[in-house]
Design an enzyme around this catalytic site. Structure first.
Site, PDB file in Angstrom:
ATOM      1  N   TYR A  98     -20.866 -52.954   8.355  1.00 48.63           N
ATOM      2  CA  TYR A  98     -21.397 -54.265   7.992  1.00 48.63           C
ATOM      3  C   TYR A  98     -20.727 -55.354   8.827  1.00 48.63           C
ATOM      4  O   TYR A  98     -21.386 -56.304   9.256  1.00 48.63           O
ATOM      5  CB  TYR A  98     -21.200 -54.531   6.492  1.00 48.63           C
ATOM      6  CG  TYR A  98     -22.090 -53.669   5.630  1.00 48.63           C
ATOM      7  CD1 TYR A  98     -23.438 -53.968   5.455  1.00 48.63           C
ATOM      8  CD2 TYR A  98     -21.584 -52.549   4.994  1.00 48.63           C
ATOM      9  CE1 TYR A  98     -24.263 -53.172   4.677  1.00 48.63           C
ATOM     10  CE2 TYR A  98     -22.401 -51.742   4.205  1.00 48.63           C
ATOM     11  CZ  TYR A  98     -23.735 -52.056   4.052  1.00 48.63           C
ATOM     12  OH  TYR A  98     -24.544 -51.266   3.290  1.00 48.63           O
ATOM     13  N   ASN A 121     -34.034 -56.077   2.904  1.00 48.59           N
ATOM     14  CA  ASN A 121     -34.983 -55.512   3.856  1.00 48.59           C
ATOM     15  C   ASN A 121     -36.122 -54.807   3.120  1.00 48.59           C
ATOM     16  O   ASN A 121     -35.888 -53.880   2.354  1.00 48.59           O
ATOM     17  CB  ASN A 121     -34.243 -54.529   4.777  1.00 48.59           C
ATOM     18  CG  ASN A 121     -35.172 -53.772   5.685  1.00 48.59           C
ATOM     19  OD1 ASN A 121     -36.184 -54.299   6.134  1.00 48.59           O
ATOM     20  ND2 ASN A 121     -34.830 -52.528   5.959  1.00 48.59           N
ATOM     21  N   CYS A 129     -31.995 -50.275   8.000  1.00 50.20           N
ATOM     22  CA  CYS A 129     -30.786 -50.706   7.299  1.00 50.20           C
ATOM     23  C   CYS A 129     -29.922 -49.512   6.895  1.00 50.20           C
ATOM     24  O   CYS A 129     -28.726 -49.691   6.625  1.00 50.20           O
ATOM     25  CB  CYS A 129     -31.149 -51.555   6.095  1.00 50.20           C
ATOM     26  SG  CYS A 129     -32.248 -50.748   4.923  1.00 50.20           S
ATOM     27  N   HIS A 130     -30.498 -48.319   6.915  1.00 55.09           N
ATOM     28  CA  HIS A 130     -29.688 -47.133   6.593  1.00 55.09           C
ATOM     29  C   HIS A 130     -28.625 -46.877   7.654  1.00 55.09           C
ATOM     30  O   HIS A 130     -27.681 -46.128   7.417  1.00 55.09           O
ATOM     31  CB  HIS A 130     -30.592 -45.891   6.437  1.00 55.09           C
ATOM     32  CG  HIS A 130     -31.269 -45.462   7.696  1.00 55.09           C
ATOM     33  ND1 HIS A 130     -32.467 -46.007   8.120  1.00 55.09           N
ATOM     34  CD2 HIS A 130     -30.903 -44.558   8.637  1.00 55.09           C
ATOM     35  CE1 HIS A 130     -32.812 -45.434   9.269  1.00 55.09           C
ATOM     36  NE2 HIS A 130     -31.877 -44.558   9.607  1.00 55.09           N
ATOM     37  N   GLU A 156     -30.209 -38.243  12.380  1.00 56.16           N
ATOM     38  CA  GLU A 156     -30.041 -39.023  13.593  1.00 56.16           C
ATOM     39  C   GLU A 156     -28.773 -38.618  14.352  1.00 56.16           C
ATOM     40  O   GLU A 156     -28.785 -38.568  15.577  1.00 56.16           O
ATOM     41  CB  GLU A 156     -30.053 -40.509  13.265  1.00 56.16           C
ATOM     42  CG  GLU A 156     -31.414 -40.955  12.743  1.00 56.16           C
ATOM     43  CD  GLU A 156     -31.453 -42.396  12.249  1.00 56.16           C
ATOM     44  OE1 GLU A 156     -30.408 -43.092  12.318  1.00 56.16           O
ATOM     45  OE2 GLU A 156     -32.516 -42.810  11.776  1.00 56.16           O
TER      46      GLU A 156
END
Length: 161
Positions: A98, A121, A129-130, A156
């Site tokens: 963050y 979001n 946002c993940h 990812e």
């Protein structure tokens, strides 16, 4: 609203008349998604979601960048809108904290505001946002549950390796 099956459950998308994503997430609850759409954008809900859904399919088939190529329209204050644009540039497999996200959004002291942009979001997956985690590496929050956030980050990370 259009919904498709994903490995993490049903995924729904609300788009405008041009096919631009207004809201999305792992839910079948139209009212919950519609509530995320800014009131000034709600009159335009109802276009063809084929492009957005194809990007979700492509994401799960191995193209982690596919959702970033789909247009998104959200409305809020100046910082939040800028922060959502910045989020779209956070690379798959390279999550940020963050604090790092706040710095990327040109407001290094605004960690809470950056976290608020994630929380507000409406376009999950399309505005990733993940990909934002706490400074100690723990997940933080996610509207659709930490299990899904963890799974997306793992997908990812594995693809980026």
């Amino acid at each position: 609203m259009t919904t498709i099956a994903t490995p993490h459950g049903p995924f729904s998308v609300l788009v405008d008349s041009q096919g631009t994503v207004l809201a999305s997430g792992w839910t079948t609850d139209l009212d919950s998604l519609l509530a995320l759409v800014h009131p000034t954008l709600r009159d335009d809900v109802g276009g063809d979601a084929a492009v957005a859904l194809a990007a979700v399919d492509a994401y799960y088939a191995g193209d982690s960048s596919a959702p970033a190529r789909v247009p998104v329209r959200q409305h809020s204050g100046e910082f939040r809108m800028h922060a959502w644009d910045v989020l779209r540039r956070v690379a798959p497999g390279a999550p940020v904290t963050y604090t790092e996200f706040a710095a990327l959004a040109d407001r290094p002291a605004a960690t809470r505001a950056a976290a608020g942009a994630c929380a507000m979001n409406a376009a999950a997956l399309f505005v990733p946002c993940h990909r934002v985690v706490r400074s100690d590496g723990t997940l933080g929050g996610f509207r659709y549950g930490l299990d899904i956030k963890q799974a997306l980050l793992e997908i990812e990370r594995t693809r980026a390796a």
